[in-house]
Motif scaffolding. Structure first.
Motif: not given
Length: 383
Positions: A170, A173, A179, A182, A186, A335, A361, A363, A368-369
């Motif tokens: 995270i 990034n 990307y 992410v 995941q 987040y 995570s 996302s 990162p979400s």
């Protein structure tokens, strides 16, 4: 160059600076500066650091960095590199490198990143290269600098290396917009809040779903565990409350409450539109009752999930009695701003010191979400 090779060269340079005459030192200074830039690029991904001005200080700093990095396992090393980068590279250089990293992303990825950030500007800031608006990058750089000690503490507190890897990726990034980070972290096996390798479910679960949305988490809970005593779903948007009731019609003991959660009871407002982020505001179209969970639920709760668009920190303050006395399982989204990833586990730790912490995570977007903090009491931890 590896760390041993850099160390040997640094020791040679130290000997020259300690034993050389002023004339000799003046003569070697240009070649030393080139060497300094090379080592900085190797260790800190930058040609300059805040320690460069005095050769003796720089040499000691680099030796200290090498001492701390040698022998570290993979993600321990990666995390240490991130901290060194934050501590030693000037903020403006970190910002400029982040801009350059964003520009290096493939065009479609770059467009997707910028679009997603600007669509969620209240959470992540804004980016517009045409006007040189890099507010998101400024906020990221400042957040890592501001929370460096707290990030180190969180890294040490996390209970497995998967969590440590997620935290590291995270932050990386936030600096480089890569990307693939992410994609790497995941979660692809389990649902957002229901990690079957971590959580021991209860037959008589009292599950609090803060941020009910359309009832998707409630339905997912039932699919994953089937057995529960009661589910209480909080949602601030009236139209979504109706969707929760509709989508959970076949389930038993679902209590949908059109309320928000906060530290204190109050009245706030929301714009009840399908395309809006459901965030509480001081003014708006629709009044919403906001409650302290400790006041609104008197019975024991066993699990609290929160995804409430940045209101998690204050809402957790309103759960203090439940957390201190009952130690419910907590699955909290961290987040929605750049400080929650550290301040939410610190808040939980201040209430009880016997939780085990994990980070996952989920996302599916290009930044990162959807990363979730699992705070699991000892008796709920699957062993």
């Amino acid at each position: 160059m590896n760390l041993k090779e850099i160390r040997a060269l640094i020791l040679e340079m130290r000997a020259l600076f300690e034993n050389g005459s002023p004339v000799e030192l003046e003569a070697i200074l240009p070649s030393f500066r080139e060497f300094q830039k090379k080592v900085n690029r190797e260790l800190f991904e930058s040609e300059s650091t805040v320690a460069d001005s005095e050769p003796d200080q720089w040499l000691l700093t680099v030796l200290s960095v090498i001492d701390e990095r040698e022998g570290l396992k993979l993600y321990d090393l990666y995390f240490r590199e991130v901290l060194d980068y934050t501590r030693l590279v000037p903020a403006e250089d970190r910002k400029n490198r982040a801009i350059a990293c964003l520009q290096k992303q493939p065009l479609e990825v770059r467009r997707a990143i910028i679009l997603f950030i600007n669509m969620n500007s209240t959470l992540y800031g804004t980016i517009d290269p045409e006007t040189e608006d890099y507010n998101t990058i400024d906020r990221r750089v400042e957040a890592v600098s501001r929370n460096m000690d707290e990030l180190r503490s969180l890294y040490d507190r996390l209970s497995d290396y998967r969590s440590k890897a997620v935290l590291t990726e995270i932050i990386k990034n936030w600096y480089d917009f890569d990307y693939t980070r992410v994609l790497k972290m995941q979660e692809s096996l389990y649902s957002d809040y229901f990690d079957h390798d971590l959580i021991k479910p209860l037959d008589e679960e009292v599950f609090v779903d803060a941020g009910g949305y359309t009832g998707d988490t409630v339905v997912d809970f039932d699919k994953n565990y089937r057995s529960y005593k009661k589910i209480i779903s909080y949602e601030i948007m009236p139209s979504l409350c109706e969707k929760i009731r509709e989508n959970t019609k076949g389930l038993h003991d679902i209590d949908v409450r059109n309320k928000g959660l906060a530290e204190k009871n109050a009245v706030m407002y929301v714009n009840d539109k399908e395309d809006s982020i459901g965030q509480l505001q001081e003014a708006g179209e629709t009044a919403v009752e906001v409650v302290c969970l400790d006041d609104d639920i008197k019975e024991k709760v066993t699990w609290i999930k929160m995804d409430i668009e940045g209101a998690e920190y204050n809402a957790l303050k309103g759960c203090r009695r439940h957390i201190e006395e009952e130690a419910p399982l907590l699955t909290i989204c961290v987040y929605h701003n750049y400080d929650d990833i550290v301040r939410i586990p610190e808040l939980i730790q201040s209430m009880r010191d016997d939780y085990h912490y994990y980070l996952r995570s989920n996302s599916i977007v290009p930044i990162p979400s959807e990363f979730v903090l699992f705070a699991i009491p000892e008796n709920r931890l699957l062993k």
